[in-house]
Design a protein around this motif. Structure first.
Motif, PDB file in Angstrom:
ATOM      1  N   ILE A   1       4.641  -6.617  -6.573  1.00 13.13           N
ATOM      2  CA  ILE A   1       5.003  -5.199  -6.573  1.00 13.13           C
ATOM      3  C   ILE A   1       4.700  -4.574  -7.931  1.00 13.13           C
ATOM      4  O   ILE A   1       4.193  -3.449  -8.017  1.00 13.13           O
ATOM      5  CB  ILE A   1       6.491  -5.025  -6.199  1.00 13.13           C
ATOM      6  N   MET A   2       4.984  -5.308  -8.986  1.00 13.52           N
ATOM      7  CA  MET A   2       4.693  -4.805 -10.329  1.00 13.52           C
ATOM      8  C   MET A   2       3.190  -4.607 -10.519  1.00 13.52           C
ATOM      9  O   MET A   2       2.757  -3.662 -11.193  1.00 13.52           O
ATOM     10  CB  MET A   2       5.251  -5.772 -11.380  1.00 13.52           C
ATOM     11  N   GLU A   3       2.368  -5.466  -9.920  1.00 16.57           N
ATOM     12  CA  GLU A   3       0.916  -5.307 -10.009  1.00 16.57           C
ATOM     13  C   GLU A   3       0.477  -3.994  -9.374  1.00 16.57           C
ATOM     14  O   GLU A   3      -0.394  -3.294  -9.903  1.00 16.57           O
ATOM     15  CB  GLU A   3       0.200  -6.484  -9.338  1.00 16.57           C
ATOM     16  N   VAL A   4       1.084  -3.655  -8.240  1.00 13.36           N
ATOM     17  CA  VAL A   4       0.763  -2.383  -7.595  1.00 13.36           C
ATOM     18  C   VAL A   4       1.120  -1.215  -8.517  1.00 13.36           C
ATOM     19  O   VAL A   4       0.340  -0.272  -8.678  1.00 13.36           O
ATOM     20  CB  VAL A   4       1.493  -2.253  -6.239  1.00 13.36           C
ATOM     21  N   LEU A   5       2.287  -1.281  -9.125  1.00 13.82           N
ATOM     22  CA  LEU A   5       2.711  -0.213 -10.035  1.00 13.82           C
ATOM     23  C   LEU A   5       1.775  -0.119 -11.243  1.00 13.82           C
ATOM     24  O   LEU A   5       1.457   0.979 -11.721  1.00 13.82           O
ATOM     25  CB  LEU A   5       4.149  -0.455 -10.500  1.00 13.82           C
ATOM     26  N   LYS A   6       1.297  -1.270 -11.720  1.00 15.78           N
ATOM     27  CA  LYS A   6       0.370  -1.280 -12.859  1.00 15.78           C
ATOM     28  C   LYS A   6      -0.972  -0.651 -12.487  1.00 15.78           C
ATOM     29  O   LYS A   6      -1.599   0.032 -13.299  1.00 15.78           O
ATOM     30  CB  LYS A   6       0.190  -2.708 -13.373  1.00 15.78           C
ATOM     31  N   VAL A   7      -1.414  -0.885 -11.236  1.00 13.63           N
ATOM     32  CA  VAL A   7      -2.646  -0.234 -10.780  1.00 13.63           C
ATOM     33  C   VAL A   7      -2.444   1.284 -10.764  1.00 13.63           C
ATOM     34  O   VAL A   7      -3.330   2.041 -11.174  1.00 13.63           O
ATOM     35  CB  VAL A   7      -3.063  -0.741  -9.390  1.00 13.63           C
ATOM     36  N   CYS A   8      -1.287   1.733 -10.301  1.00  9.43           N
ATOM     37  CA  CYS A   8      -0.987   3.176 -10.312  1.00  9.43           C
ATOM     38  C   CYS A   8      -1.095   3.744 -11.731  1.00  9.43           C
ATOM     39  O   CYS A   8      -1.678   4.812 -11.943  1.00  9.43           O
ATOM     40  CB  CYS A   8       0.412   3.427  -9.764  1.00  9.43           C
ATOM     41  N   VAL A   9      -0.541   3.027 -12.690  1.00  6.47           N
ATOM     42  CA  VAL A   9      -0.580   3.488 -14.084  1.00  6.47           C
ATOM     43  C   VAL A   9      -2.011   3.528 -14.605  1.00  6.47           C
ATOM     44  O   VAL A   9      -2.398   4.452 -15.334  1.00  6.47           O
ATOM     45  CB  VAL A   9       0.286   2.570 -14.975  1.00  6.47           C
ATOM     46  N   ALA A  10      -2.818   2.551 -14.200  1.00 10.68           N
ATOM     47  CA  ALA A  10      -4.204   2.481 -14.685  1.00 10.68           C
ATOM     48  C   ALA A  10      -4.999   3.726 -14.327  1.00 10.68           C
ATOM     49  O   ALA A  10      -5.961   4.091 -15.030  1.00 10.68           O
ATOM     50  CB  ALA A  10      -4.893   1.239 -14.117  1.00 10.68           C
TER      51      ALA A  10
ATOM     52  N   ILE B   1       9.659  -0.465  -1.579  1.00  7.95           N
ATOM     53  CA  ILE B   1       9.916  -1.636  -2.421  1.00  7.95           C
ATOM     54  C   ILE B   1      10.920  -2.557  -1.726  1.00  7.95           C
ATOM     55  O   ILE B   1      10.731  -3.782  -1.673  1.00  7.95           O
ATOM     56  CB  ILE B   1      10.415  -1.219  -3.823  1.00  7.95           C
ATOM     57  N   LYS B   2      11.978  -1.976  -1.174  1.00  8.39           N
ATOM     58  CA  LYS B   2      12.957  -2.785  -0.435  1.00  8.39           C
ATOM     59  C   LYS B   2      12.289  -3.516   0.723  1.00  8.39           C
ATOM     60  O   LYS B   2      12.503  -4.723   0.930  1.00  8.39           O
ATOM     61  CB  LYS B   2      14.083  -1.887   0.097  1.00  8.39           C
TER      62      LYS B   2
ATOM     63  N   GLY C   1       8.447 -10.350   2.061  1.00 10.26           N
ATOM     64  CA  GLY C   1       7.980 -11.534   1.340  1.00 10.26           C
ATOM     65  C   GLY C   1       7.193 -11.266   0.079  1.00 10.26           C
ATOM     66  O   GLY C   1       6.705 -12.204  -0.558  1.00 10.26           O
ATOM     67  N   ALA C   2       7.049 -10.004  -0.311  1.00 12.73           N
ATOM     68  CA  ALA C   2       6.348  -9.694  -1.560  1.00 12.73           C
ATOM     69  C   ALA C   2       7.194 -10.142  -2.744  1.00 12.73           C
ATOM     70  O   ALA C   2       8.425 -10.067  -2.716  1.00 12.73           O
ATOM     71  CB  ALA C   2       6.054  -8.205  -1.656  1.00 12.73           C
ATOM     72  N   SER C   3       6.529 -10.609  -3.779  1.00 12.21           N
ATOM     73  CA  SER C   3       7.248 -11.016  -4.987  1.00 12.21           C
ATOM     74  C   SER C   3       7.387  -9.826  -5.924  1.00 12.21           C
ATOM     75  O   SER C   3       6.678  -8.812  -5.789  1.00 12.21           O
ATOM     76  CB  SER C   3       6.483 -12.136  -5.699  1.00 12.21           C
ATOM     77  N   VAL C   4       8.294  -9.958  -6.872  1.00 13.11           N
ATOM     78  CA  VAL C   4       8.451  -8.921  -7.891  1.00 13.11           C
ATOM     79  C   VAL C   4       7.139  -8.720  -8.643  1.00 13.11           C
ATOM     80  O   VAL C   4       6.735  -7.599  -8.941  1.00 13.11           O
ATOM     81  CB  VAL C   4       9.590  -9.296  -8.865  1.00 13.11           C
TER      82      VAL C   4
ATOM     83  N   LEU D   1       0.831  -1.203   0.000  1.00  9.87           N
ATOM     84  CA  LEU D   1       0.000   0.000   0.000  1.00  9.87           C
ATOM     85  C   LEU D   1       0.868   1.257   0.000  1.00  9.87           C
ATOM     86  O   LEU D   1       0.554   2.237  -0.687  1.00  9.87           O
ATOM     87  CB  LEU D   1      -0.923  -0.008   1.220  1.00  9.87           C
ATOM     88  N   SER D   2       1.961   1.223   0.745  1.00  8.51           N
ATOM     89  CA  SER D   2       2.860   2.374   0.805  1.00  8.51           C
ATOM     90  C   SER D   2       3.511   2.649  -0.552  1.00  8.51           C
ATOM     91  O   SER D   2       3.718   3.808  -0.928  1.00  8.51           O
ATOM     92  CB  SER D   2       3.932   2.148   1.871  1.00  8.51           C
ATOM     93  N   ILE D   3       3.828   1.583  -1.275  1.00  8.43           N
ATOM     94  CA  ILE D   3       4.360   1.758  -2.634  1.00  8.43           C
ATOM     95  C   ILE D   3       3.351   2.498  -3.496  1.00  8.43           C
ATOM     96  O   ILE D   3       3.698   3.417  -4.248  1.00  8.43           O
ATOM     97  CB  ILE D   3       4.701   0.390  -3.268  1.00  8.43           C
ATOM     98  N   ALA D   4       2.079   2.117  -3.378  1.00 13.18           N
ATOM     99  CA  ALA D   4       1.037   2.767  -4.177  1.00 13.18           C
ATOM    100  C   ALA D   4       0.957   4.255  -3.871  1.00 13.18           C
ATOM    101  O   ALA D   4       0.850   5.086  -4.785  1.00 13.18           O
ATOM    102  CB  ALA D   4      -0.314   2.104  -3.918  1.00 13.18           C
ATOM    103  N   PHE D   5       1.013   4.616  -2.597  1.00 16.64           N
ATOM    104  CA  PHE D   5       0.965   6.032  -2.233  1.00 16.64           C
ATOM    105  C   PHE D   5       2.133   6.798  -2.840  1.00 16.64           C
ATOM    106  O   PHE D   5       1.959   7.863  -3.435  1.00 16.64           O
ATOM    107  CB  PHE D   5       0.998   6.189  -0.707  1.00 16.64           C
ATOM    108  N   ASP D   6       3.347   6.263  -2.693  1.00 18.21           N
ATOM    109  CA  ASP D   6       4.530   7.014  -3.102  1.00 18.21           C
ATOM    110  C   ASP D   6       4.774   6.981  -4.607  1.00 18.21           C
ATOM    111  O   ASP D   6       5.322   7.929  -5.174  1.00 18.21           O
ATOM    112  CB  ASP D   6       5.761   6.483  -2.367  1.00 18.21           C
TER     113      ASP D   6
END
Length: 210
Positions: free
Chosen positions: A177-186, A164-165, A171-174, A144-149
């Motif tokens: 994390i990429m899914e979160v970034l894709k939601v941001c782009v959407a 991200i670190k 325990g998050a997978s790459v 969630l914090s990745i999504a905010f930032d």
């Protein structure tokens, strides 16, 4: 898009709607229509009141980045002498101490802690409540914090890297994390949501004048 989900008890709750709530409710965005839409969807997919409220609270505390940006500049311009007396302060800071004990203290907060430890501790009381509440797992908090930032209305690189670190350590997978970034782009579709109806209105006016 694929659903980014996480197990909680006997149910699997899709995180994507909570990520969407985060992006819309962030103090850098405040998209009322989007907040309502994604809170409704989050509830429909099994999220509860405490989880959604925790996301909303996270959206408020990201405003601390104003101090993350400005306090180091203030110290540079005013000189270290300006913070010398504050640095020697013996004011109790239990919330800051709790954040440090949980491993959630960010060194970027040190400058404004040095300038005003009492105010910083008051602010961190909210942050400590979120991180220590148990509403979300460490992994969920970091996603969630990745999504905010990383959201397009914020794009705060130091925080994005830090979370991200931490997400990888939690325990998050790459792929997650990429899914979160894709939601941001959407959420770039907000440009169309805003502008296309206005374009249609203006074209209609021109047609009416013809």
């Amino acid at each position: 898009m694929d659903r980014c989900s996480c197990a909680r008890g006997n149910r699997t709750k899709p995180l994507v709607e909570l990520v969407s709530v985060a992006i819309c409710t962030a103090c850098t965005n405040l998209d009322r229509a989007g907040v309502r839409k994604h809170i409704r969807a989050a509830l429909a997919t099994g999220a509860n009141r405490d989880e959604i409220l925790a996301v909303i609270r996270m959206g408020t505390i990201m405003s601390i980045h104003s101090c993350s940006l400005g306090a180091p500049i203030l110290i540079e311009e005013a000189g270290t002498e300006a913070v010398a007396s504050k640095a020697k302060s013996t004011v109790p800071t239990p919330a800051c101490d709790r954040m440090k004990a949980m491993g959630q203290w960010n060194q970027a907060w040190d400058p404004f802690f040095a300038l005003d430890p009492q105010w910083t501790d008051q602010f961190m009381t909210t942050a400590a409540g979120i991180y220590g509440s148990g509403v979300f797992s460490s992994k969920e908090i970091e996603l969630l914090s990745i999504a905010f930032d990383a959201s397009f209305t914020h794009m705060y690189a130091p925080g994005t890297r830090r979370h991200i670190k931490s997400a990888l350590v939690a325990g998050a997978s790459v792929a997650e994390i990429m899914e979160v970034l894709k939601v941001c782009v959407a959420f770039g579709v907000a440009a169309c949501n805003l502008a296309v109806p206005i374009l249609a209105e203006e074209l209609a006016k021109l047609d009416g004048q013809g």
